[in-house]
Write an enzyme that holds these catalytic residues in place. Structure first.
Site, PDB file in Angstrom:
ATOM      1  N   ASP A 414     -20.223 -23.621  20.170  1.00  0.00           N
ATOM      2  CA  ASP A 414     -21.266 -22.826  19.543  1.00  0.00           C
ATOM      3  C   ASP A 414     -21.403 -21.520  20.324  1.00  0.00           C
ATOM      4  O   ASP A 414     -20.892 -21.406  21.450  1.00  0.00           O
ATOM      5  CB  ASP A 414     -22.572 -23.632  19.558  1.00  0.00           C
ATOM      6  N   ARG A 608     -22.471  -4.405  22.444  1.00  0.00           N
ATOM      7  CA  ARG A 608     -22.729  -4.364  21.007  1.00  0.00           C
ATOM      8  C   ARG A 608     -23.242  -2.964  20.662  1.00  0.00           C
ATOM      9  O   ARG A 608     -24.271  -2.536  21.196  1.00  0.00           O
ATOM     10  CB  ARG A 608     -23.773  -5.411  20.627  1.00  0.00           C
ATOM     11  N   THR A 688     -20.126 -20.535  14.752  1.00  0.00           N
ATOM     12  CA  THR A 688     -21.513 -20.095  14.851  1.00  0.00           C
ATOM     13  C   THR A 688     -22.085 -19.805  13.474  1.00  0.00           C
ATOM     14  O   THR A 688     -21.352 -19.458  12.542  1.00  0.00           O
ATOM     15  CB  THR A 688     -21.619 -18.840  15.743  1.00  0.00           C
ATOM     16  N   GLY A 689     -23.387 -19.938  13.365  1.00  0.00           N
ATOM     17  CA  GLY A 689     -24.077 -19.558  12.143  1.00  0.00           C
ATOM     18  C   GLY A 689     -24.497 -18.112  12.156  1.00  0.00           C
ATOM     19  O   GLY A 689     -25.115 -17.621  11.215  1.00  0.00           O
ATOM     20  N   LYS A 800     -19.082 -26.788  10.301  1.00  0.00           N
ATOM     21  CA  LYS A 800     -18.554 -26.911  11.663  1.00  0.00           C
ATOM     22  C   LYS A 800     -17.817 -28.236  11.817  1.00  0.00           C
ATOM     23  O   LYS A 800     -16.726 -28.295  12.387  1.00  0.00           O
ATOM     24  CB  LYS A 800     -19.696 -26.825  12.686  1.00  0.00           C
ATOM     25  N   ASP A 825     -25.498 -28.300  15.907  1.00  0.00           N
ATOM     26  CA  ASP A 825     -24.183 -28.624  16.467  1.00  0.00           C
ATOM     27  C   ASP A 825     -23.903 -30.121  16.494  1.00  0.00           C
ATOM     28  O   ASP A 825     -22.807 -30.528  16.881  1.00  0.00           O
ATOM     29  CB  ASP A 825     -24.069 -28.075  17.896  1.00  0.00           C
TER      30      ASP A 825
END
Length: 1201
Positions: A414, A608, A688-689, A800, A825
Site C-alpha cells: 500500500d 510533487r 493504492t486507492g 488489490k 488492505d
C-alpha cells in the site's frame, strides 16, 4: 401437462435458488408508501452482523479435524496408528498414536485461539451502540440489530455502522466531512451531500415524519460507484424524484469528521456492505516448504509401499520351499492354518508397513511445529524491530509461514501510511521565475519564526509584486480546504499555537492543506468560507473577500482544478492549478521556460509539483461560462462528458504565475528498503486507492521509479483515446522489442507500468468473449513481467486482492507478500502467501488480520533479508536432514530382512526404535533449526543479493532431495554391510549364541543391531556438526550431550535388570560390544567412511563453483574485523577501519540521511568541502541549498544527505 411452474417453485423454495433482482427498494423508517402509489413489497435483508471468524462452537472440532487430516502426513499417521491397533505388529501403537495426538492437539489449540480472537473482535463490532430514530425519538440499540430502512444518528468522530444514504447534517449546507482511511487508505477529508429535499431537517421529529422510498442497485464491491434514486411523497401529489450517487453514500468503516451529527438511512447492512464485500475469506495458508514436505512424503510413501511389497513377495517365495513355511520352532495354530493366503499376505504386508514406517517419522512434523513456534519468538524479541514511538515491536500472528519470508518474489505494498507518513511538507514555490524557500512546514504544525522568507533570485530582473500577490491569492482561493478551530487526534489537540486556538485546515487532499499552510507561512492566510465568500488575510494584515462563484473540481483526466471568484472591486478571476502537463499547453504568456526548468528540477528530486495560472474574465465571458456549467450540471445523461467539455472551454488562454513543490514525506528508510528488495530479486508493486499523480510522485521519491525509468501508462484516459486492445498490444510490442534488443546492448531500458482500477476491471472482466479477455490477461501479465516496478492506482480493496491472485495464478506461481496498514488492505493481505500488517495510524484491522505485524515499513528489510533467509535455511536443512537420518535408520532394517527369512524381526531394540527420533537425534537438529547462522546478520543486511541464493525453494528442489536420499542410502549400506563383513567369521558357543573366532566377542542379533545403531547415531550427529557454521556453547552442549546421553542410556538400559520388563533382551549387550577393541575400530572406521563423500563433495563445490553465500562465508573468515553493518563497501575501501578519521564524512551512493535545515551537519559538510577535504570520498561539483535538504552532486548517483 406442463410441470415447469411446479419445478420452479420446488427449486426456489426447496433447493434454495436465488431469484436475482437488479435493484432493491428501501422504505425509509419502514413506512409503507401512500395508497395509490407503488405496491408495497416487503423484502428481507440480512441484519448488520459482521462475521470474520472461521469456526463456531459446534463446528470447531469436526471442521478443524477435517482440515488437519487433509494433510497427507496426518492422514498417513492416522492410518498407521489404526493398523497397529487392529493387527499384531512388531511395534506398539503408542509410538505412532502419541506423537500424532500431540500434533493434532497443539495445532487445534493454536487455531482455536486465533479464531477466538476473531470472535472477540466480531462481538466488539456487533455490540457497538448505535442511535436509531424510532417514532420521532432517538433510541439506542446494538449495531447487529440494525435493519435496512432504519434511520440512524451518527455523531462526530463516530464510525458509520453500515452503508447509509445521507438525509441531513448539522451543517447548514447539508454537507458532512468524512475520512475513508480504513477503506481506501486516504486520511484526507471528503465531502458528502444530503438529499436536497431533506437537508433542512434538524430534529428527530422532522426526520421521523419523512415519507419516502429509495430504489438502488444491489450490493456490489466497487467503493466509488452507486446508482439510485429517492421518491419523496408529499401530500397526495406525485412523488418528488431525486437522483442518488456515490456522493450521497456513506460507507461502513468511514468516520464522520468536522460535523456535529448527521441523519442517514441504512441501505446495505452486515455482509452486504461494500466493506464486507471487499473482504476475502480467511483461508488456511500453506508454505512452499510444507508443499515440498508433502511431495517428499509421497515419494517416501511409495518407497515404503515398495519395500513392504518386495518383502511380502520374497517372504512367500522363500517360504514356498518345504520346511520353511512352518519350522519346528514356530508351529502355527489351527486357525492360522485355515486362514486364506491372501488374508495372511495382506496382514504381512501391513506388518512390514509398520516395521518400515519409521522412514516417515511423525516426530519430524512435531519438530517442525516446535521449530516454527519457538522460532517465531526471534521476530518478537528483535530489538531492531521495536518502535519507541509506538512502544511496540513486531508481532507474529501465525508461525506457519516463517520460512515463506525467505521465498518472496513479489511484494505488493500500500502507499498511504505504508510507504509514506501521509504528512505533506511545503518545500518551495517559484513565482514568475523567483524561488521562495521557507523553513520546514509540517502538515498541521505551524512552527515558530514564521515571518522570514528565504529567497534565491534566479531571474535577472527580480520579481514583480503583482504576480507575487496573484500567485499567493490563487493558492489561498483555488482549493477545497475547510477551516476548523481545533481538532483532537489521538488525544492531542492540533491547531493550537502558542497556547491560543488557531485555524486548522482539513481537505480531501493533503497537498492542498500543505499549500495553504505554506501560504500562511509566506504571509497570506486563508481564514474561512462564509456566506459563499472566501476571506484571506494578506501581508498587510488586511482581510480580502472574494465571492466564490464556481468550483471546477479536480479529476484525474484533466489533472487540474479551477475556481471562478469575484474580487471586491468586481473583477472576475479564474485561478487554475494542476499538473505541468495539463497547465503548460493552455498557457499563452508568463515565464514558461524558467518555471518549467524549476519544475523539472524538483521532479528529479522526487517532489510533487503543481503549476498555477490565472485568467481575467470579462462580464460576457463569465456569463458564457455560467451558461455552459449550468447546462452541463443539469443534464441527466452524459453529465461527466458535458462537464469535461465545459471545463475545457473555460480553462483556456491562461497566464502562468508559477509552480509549487510539496514533499510527501516517506517513512524512514522506505527508499532504502525498496532498493534492498530490488537487489534481493523481488519485484515491488504499489497498490493504492490514491490518485495517479500522487502515487507516481511517491514512487519516484521511494526509488521504485528512477529517472531512467520509461513509464508505460495503462489508464482510463489512454483507453478512451485508443481501444484497450490497441493499447495493450502496443505496450507489449514496446517491452518485447526492448527485451530482444537487450541482448545486443549492455544498457537495458528500465520500464515502469502505471495502471488504474477501471482499466484493470476491463482486463479481468469476464464475459462472452472469455477467450479474448483471457488473451488480454496474458498480455497484461507479459507486460508486467518485463517491468521492474508496477504502480496500480485508484484500486478498490477487492481489486488489490485480484491483482495478487492474478500474479499467484500465473505460470511461474511466484511467492507473494502483501503489506498494508488499513482495513482496505485486508483483502490483499489475506490473498497473498504472506500478509504483513503495519501498526499505523489507520487502525489495527490490517495488523489483526495479517500473518505478521511490524511497526514500520523499514522493518520489512530485516524481516525478509535476515529472518526470512535464516528461517528458510534452517527449516530446509531440518526437513532434508530428517529424511536423510531416517533413510539411514530404516534402510538397514530393510536389508536385515534378507538375512532373517523376512520374518519381520526388528533389527533394533524397541527402546531404540522409540527413542531414535524422540531423544537421540531430535534435539540437535531442533537447536540447529533455531540458532544456525550460516552467514552473519550484518552480511545479509549489507548484501541483499544473497537472498537470491535461497529463492525459488532452491534448497528443497528435487536434485537436492535426491542427493540427501542417496547419501542416506549410501550411509545405510556402509553401516549394515560394514558391520556384517567385519563380524562374519563366527562360531557357536555352548549357550547357543555366536562368538567371533578372532575377537572372542559374543555376537548375536541384538549385538549386531546395537553396533549398527551406534554407528548410525554417531554418523548422523557428526553430519549435523559438519553442517553447523554458527557454534555457541548450547550447540556444543546439545550435540555432544545427545551422544553422551545415548551412551549413558544404553549402559543403563542393558546394565540393570528392570523389574517392569517381562523380558530383557538387551541385558549386557552394549557393555559386551564396547569391551571389544575391533568394535571400537569398526565404529570409527564406518563413521569416517560414511562422512567422507559428503566432505569431499563440499570441498570440491566450494573450490570449483562456490555460491554467493559460500563466497560471503570466505569473506567473513578473511576479513572478520573489517566487515561492518553501516556500509556496503567498508570491506574494500582503503583506509576504512579502526584508524579512519571519525571527523571525515563518507558519502556512499547507497547511504542517505534525511536532514532538516536546522541540523548542524550541513554546515560542517560545507566547511569540510570548502577546505578541500574529502576529495577521495566524494568529488563534489555543486552543492545546492534546497528546502528538501542538502544535495551533494557527484559523478556517481545523486545522494541526499
Amino acid at each position: 401437462m406442463d410441470f415447469s411452474l411446479i419445478r420452479s417453485l420446488i427449486s426456489r423454495y426447496c433447493v434454495g435458488e436465488e431469484i436475482w433482482v437488479d435493484s432493491r427498494t428501501v422504505y425509509i423508517g419502514h413506512k409503507e408508501p401512500p395508497p395509490g402509489a407503488e405496491a408495497y413489497i416487503p423484502q428481507r435483508y440480512p441484519d448488520n452482523r459482521i462475521v470474520s471468524s472461521k469456526y463456531t462452537f459446534w463446528s470447531f472440532i469436526p471442521k478443524n479435524l477435517f482440515e488437519q487430516f487433509r494433510r497427507i502426513a496426518n492422514f498417513y499417521f492416522l492410518v498407521i496408528f489404526l493398523v497397529q491397533l487392529i493387527i499384531d505388529t512388531p511395534t506398539s501403537p503408542v509410538t505412532s498414536g502419541l506423537p500424532l495426538f500431540f500434533v493434532i492437539t497443539v495445532t487445534a489449540i493454536k487455531q482455536g485461539y486465533e479464531d477466538w480472537l476473531r470472535h472477540k473482535a466480531d462481538c466488539s463490532t456487533n455490540e457497538c451502540p448505535v442511535d436509531v430514530v424510532q417514532q420521532g425519538k432517538v433510541a439506542r440499540t446494538q449495531s447487529h440489530k440494525l435493519r435496512v430502512g432504519d434511520v440512524v444518528v451518527v455523531r462526530e468522530d463516530e464510525t458509520f455502522p453500515c452503508d447509509l444514504i445521507l438525509l441531513s447534517s448539522s451543517r447548514y449546507d447539508g454537507t458532512c466531512y468524512v475520512t475513508t482511511t480504513s477503506l481506501d487508505g486516504e486520511s484526507s477529508h471528503k465531502t458528502y451531500y444530503a438529499i436536497p429535499d431533506t437537508m433542512a431537517f434538524r430534529t428527530e421529529q422532522e426526520v421521523g415524519s419523512l415519507h419516502a422510498t429509495i430504489e438502488c442497485e444491489q450490493p456490489q464491491p466497487d467503493l466509488y460507484k452507486f446508482v439510485g434514486r429517492v421518491n419523496i411523497y408529499k401530500d397526495k401529489d406525485e412523488p418528488a424524484v431525486r437522483t442518488l450517487g456515490a456522493e450521497n453514500l456513506l460507507l461502513r468503516g468511514a468516520t464522520l469528521k468536522n460535523t456535529q451529527h448527521i441523519y442517514a438511512v441504512a441501505v446495505y447492512t452486515g455482509m452486504e456492505t461494500k466493506m464486507a464485500l471487499n473482504y476475502q475469506s480467511k483461508s488456511q495458508k500453506r508454505s512452499a516448504v510444507e508443499k515440498s514436505m508433502n511431495a517428499f512424503l509421497v515419494v517416501y510413501l511409495c518407497i515404503l509401499i515398495s519395500k513392504a511389497v518386495i518383502n511380502t513377495v520374497l517372504k512367500y517365495a522363500w517360504q514356498w520351499s518345504p520346511g520353511r513355511d512352518e519350522p519346528w520352532y514356530n508351529h502355527r495354530t489351527e486357525a492360522e492354518r485355515q486362514r486364506p493366503v491372501l488374508i495372511r499376505a495382506f496382514t504381512d504386508f501391513l506388518a512390514f508397513m509398520v516395521l518400515f514406517n519409521y522412514i516417515i517419522p511423525v516426530s519430524m512434523y512435531v519438530t517442525v511445529e516446535m521449530q516454527k513456534f519457538l522460532g517465531s519468538y526471534f521476530i518478537t524479541w528483535d530489538e531492531e524491530m521495536f518502535d519507541e514511538e509506538l512502544g511496540e515491536g513486531a508481532q507474529v500472528n501465525t508461525s506457519d509461514l516463517n520460512e515463506e519470508l525467505g521465498q518472496v518474489e513479489y511484494v505488493f505494498t500500500d502507499k498511504t501510511g505504508t510507504l509514506t507518513e501521509n504528512n505533506m511538507e511545503f518545500i518551495e514555490c517559484c513565482v514568475d521565475g523567483n524561488v521562495y524557500i521557507p523553513h520546514a512546514i509540517c502538515n498541521g504544525q505551524i512552527l515558530s519564526a514564521a515571518s522570514s522568507i528565504d529567497m534565491i533570485d534566479s531571474s535577472p530582473g527580480g520579481y514583480r509584486r503583482e504576480y507575487e500577490d496573484l500567485f499567493f491569492r490563487a493558492l489561498c482561493l483555488c482549493h477545497t480546504v475547510q477551516v476548523k478551530e481545533e481538532e483532537t487526534v489521538d488525544g492531542i489537540k492540533r491547531g493550537i499555537h502558542q497556547g491560543r486556538p488557531t485555524s486548522f485546515y482539513i481537505s480531501s487532499s493533503p497537498d492542498e492543506v500543505a499549500l495553504v499552510e505554506g501560504m500562511k507561512r509566506l504571509g497570506y492566510t486563508y481564514l474561512r468560507l462564509k456566506d459563499n465568500h472566501m476571506e484571506i488575510l494578506n501581508k498587510d494584515d488586511e482581510i480580502e473577500r472574494f465571492e466564490l462563484l464556481h468550483v471546477l473540481n479536480f479529476d484525474s483526466v484533466r489533472r487540474r482544478m479551477s475556481v471562478i471568484v469575484k474580487s471586491g472591486s468586481g473583477e472576475y478571476l479564474l485561478f487554475c492549478k494542476g499538473a505541468d502537463s495539463s497547465i503548460f499547453p493552455r498557457v499563452v504568456s508568463g515565464k514558461v521556460e524558467q518555471v518549467k526548468a524549476r519544475v523539472e528540477q524538483n521532479a528529479v528530486e522526487g517532489l510533487r509539483t503543481l503549476c498555477v495560472a490565472y485568467r481575467r474574465l470579462s462580464e460576457a465571458e463569465y456569463r458564457d461560462a455560467c451558461v455552459r456549467l449550468t447546462e452541463a450540471k443539469l443534464s441527466l445523461q452524459d453529465r461527466e462528458q458535458r462537464l469535461a467539455q465545459a471545463y475545457d472551454a473555460i480553462e483556456r488562454e491562461l497566464v502562468l504565475l508559477g509552480a509549487t513543490a510539496v514533499e510527501d514525506r516517506l517513512q524512514e528508510k522506505a527508499a532504502d528498503t525498496i532498493e534492498s528488495l530490488h537487489k534481493a530479486g523481488m519485484k515491488v508493486w504499489v497498490l493504492t486507492g490514491d490518485k495517479m499523480e500522487t502515487a507516481a510522485a511517491t514512487c519516484y521519491a521511494s526509488k521504485l521509479f528512477r529517472r531512467s525509468t520509461q513509464i508505460l501508462e495503462l489508464t482510463k484516459k489512454r483507453t478512451e483515446e485508443q481501444s484497450l486492445h490497441d493499447v495493450l498490444f502496443e505496450l507489449s510490442r514496446t517491452v518485447l522489442r526492448q527485451r530482444s534488443m537487450s541482448g545486443l546492448s549492455v544498457d537495458c531500458q528500465d520500464f515502469g507500468l502505471i495502471i488504474d482500477g477501471a482499466t484493470l476491471s476491463a482486463i479481468l472482466k469476464p464475459g462472452q468473449a472469455a477467450v479474448v479477455h483471457g488473451n488480454y490477461r496474458e498480455v497484461f501479465l507479459e507486460i508486467c513481467r518485463n517491468c521492474s516496478a508496477v504502480l496500480c492506482c485508484r484500486m478498490a480493496p477487492l481489486q488489490k486482492a485480484q491483482i495478487v491472485k492474478l500474479i499467484k495464478a500465473s505460470k511461474e506461481h511466484p511467492i507473494t507478500l502483501a503489506i498494508g496498514d488499513g482495513a482496505n488492505d485486508v483483502s490483499m493481505i489475506l490473498e497473498a502467501h504472506v500478509g504483513i500488517g503495519i501498526m499505523g495510524k489507520e487502525g489495527r484491522q490490517a495488523a489483526r488480520n495479517s500473518d505478521y505485524a511490524i511497526p514500520k515499513f523499514k522493518h520489512l528489510k530485516k524481516m525478509l533479508l535476515v529472518h526470512g533467509h535464516y528461517y528458510y535455511i534452517r527449516i530446509a536443512e531440518l526437513v532434508q536432514y530428517f529424511f536423510y537420518k531416517n533413510v539411514c535408520f530404516i534402510f538397514p532394517q530393510f536389508l536385515y530382512q534378507f538375512f532373517c527369512g523376512f520374518s519381520q524381526q526388528p533389527l533394533y531394540d524397541t527402546a531404540y526404535l522409540t527413542l531414535y527420533n524422540i531423544s537421540f537425534t531430535s534435539l540437535p537438529i531442533l537447536l540447529y533449526s533455531l540458532v544456525e547462522q550460516h552467514v552473519a546478520m550484518d552480511t545479509l543486511k549489507r548484501d541483499p543479493s544473497l537472498y537470491r541464493d535461497v529463492s525459488k525453494n532452491s534448497l528443497l528442489r528435487w536434485p537436492v532431495f535426491l542427493y540427501w536420499t542417496c547419501l542416506g542410502v549410501f550411509d545405510a549400506v556402509v553401516f549394515f554391510f560394514g558391520a556384517y563383513f567385519l563380524f562374519d567369521n563366527t562360531t557357536f558357543t555352548s549357550n547357543g549364541q555366536l562368538m567371533t573366532t578372532n575377537t572372542q566377542m559374543m555376537f548375536g542379533n541384538w549385538t549386531f543391531g546395537t553396533l549398527v545403531f551406534t554407528v548410525l547415531v554417531f554418523t548422523v550427529t557428526f553430519k549435523l556438526a559438519l553442517d553447523t557454521h554458527h557454534w555457541t556453547w548450547i550447540n556444543h552442549f546439545v550435540i555432544w550431550g545427545s551422544l553422551l546421553f545415548y551412551v549413558i542410556f544404553s549402559l543403563l538400559w542393558g546394565g540393570i535388570i528392570w523389574p517392569f520388563l517381562n523380558y530383557q533382551r538387551m541385558y549386557y549387550v552394549f557393555m559386551q560390544m564396547l569391551s571389544s577393541g575391533p568394535a571400537w575400530l569398526s565404529i570409527i572406521l564406518l563413521i569416517t567412511i560414511s562422512l567422507l563423500p559428503d566432505v569431499i563433495k563440499k570441498v570440491l563445490c566450494r573450490a570449483l563453483c562456490p555460491t554467493a553465500i559460500e563466497r560471503a562465508q570466505e569473506t567473513e573468515k578473511l576479513l572478520p574485523g573489517h566487515v561492518t553493518s553501516w556500509s556496503p563497501l567498508s570491506c574494500c575501501r582503503p583506509g576504512d577501519g579502526a584508524g579512519a578519521d571519525p571527523s571525515h564524512l563518507h558519502l556512499g551512493a547507497a547511504e542517505t540521511r534525511s536532514l532538516r535545515r536546522a541540523d548542524p551537519l550541513p554546515q560542517k559538510l560545507l566547511a569540510r568541502l570548502a577546505e578541500g577535504g574529502g576529495e577521495d570520498r566524494c568529488p563534489v561539483s555543486v552543492v545546492r541549498l534546497s528546502g528538501a535538504g542538502f544535495v551533494c552532486y557527484a559523478p556517481g548517483p545523486e545522494t541526499s544527505v
